[in-house]
Design a protein around this motif. Structure first.
Motif, short mmCIF file in Angstrom:
data_model
loop_
_atom_site.label_atom_id
_atom_site.label_comp_id
_atom_site.label_asym_id
_atom_site.label_seq_id
_atom_site.Cartn_x
_atom_site.Cartn_y
_atom_site.Cartn_z
N ILE A 34 0.84 -1.21 0.00
CA ILE A 34 0.00 0.00 0.00
C ILE A 34 0.87 1.26 0.00
O ILE A 34 0.64 2.19 -0.78
CB ILE A 34 -0.96 -0.01 1.21
N THR A 35 1.88 1.28 0.86
CA THR A 35 2.78 2.44 0.94
C THR A 35 3.52 2.65 -0.38
O THR A 35 3.63 3.78 -0.86
CB THR A 35 3.78 2.25 2.09
N ASP A 36 4.01 1.57 -0.96
CA ASP A 36 4.72 1.67 -2.24
C ASP A 36 3.81 2.20 -3.35
O ASP A 36 4.22 3.03 -4.16
CB ASP A 36 5.30 0.32 -2.65
N ARG A 40 4.16 5.63 -5.59
CA ARG A 40 4.19 5.58 -7.06
C ARG A 40 3.02 6.32 -7.69
O ARG A 40 2.97 6.50 -8.90
CB ARG A 40 4.12 4.13 -7.55
N GLY A 41 2.03 6.69 -6.88
CA GLY A 41 0.83 7.33 -7.41
C GLY A 41 -0.14 6.35 -8.02
O GLY A 41 -0.95 6.70 -8.87
N GLN A 42 -0.08 5.08 -7.58
CA GLN A 42 -0.95 4.04 -8.11
C GLN A 42 -1.90 3.47 -7.06
O GLN A 42 -2.38 2.35 -7.20
CB GLN A 42 -0.12 2.92 -8.73
N LEU A 43 -2.18 4.26 -6.03
CA LEU A 43 -3.12 3.83 -4.99
C LEU A 43 -4.46 4.50 -5.24
O LEU A 43 -4.54 5.71 -5.46
CB LEU A 43 -2.60 4.23 -3.60
N VAL A 63 -3.22 -0.43 -6.82
CA VAL A 63 -3.70 -1.01 -5.57
C VAL A 63 -4.96 -0.25 -5.17
O VAL A 63 -4.93 0.99 -5.08
CB VAL A 63 -2.63 -0.94 -4.47
N ILE A 64 -6.05 -0.97 -4.97
CA ILE A 64 -7.34 -0.37 -4.65
C ILE A 64 -7.73 -0.77 -3.24
O ILE A 64 -7.71 -1.95 -2.90
CB ILE A 64 -8.42 -0.83 -5.65
#
Length: 88
Positions: A34-36, A40-43, A63-64
């Protein structure tokens, strides 16, 4: 190829074809994922401020976060797959 959509709560929908994993957020490795993803701006946070209960990982490394239980998401996933196969 049919596009199957899964409701992950509060009117939010994901493509079932892109889901790689549906997991619980309690373990340290999942918290790192989740942190990664956030870095990366992909959460994608679809919890609407509620507690995260399911983490959905997609094939695009997004990651959702969802506020419904992983079992509930998985059940909807299976129901969606069954509904698609009965139409063939």
């Amino acid at each position: 190829m049919d596009i199957q959509l899964i409701n992950i709560g509060f009117g939010n929908i994901v493509s079932a074809n892109r889901v790689v994993a549906i997991v619980s957020p309690e373990s340290a490795p999942i918290k790192r994922i989740i942190t990664d993803a956030r870095d990366r701006g992909q959460l994608i946070d679809a919890t609407y401020g509620r507690r995260t209960r399911a983490v959905i990982v997609t094939d695009s490394s997004h990651v959702i976060l969802s506020a419904i239980q992983p079992e509930t998401v998985a059940h909807r996933f299976v129901l969606g797959k069954d509904a698609g196969s009965s139409n063939n």
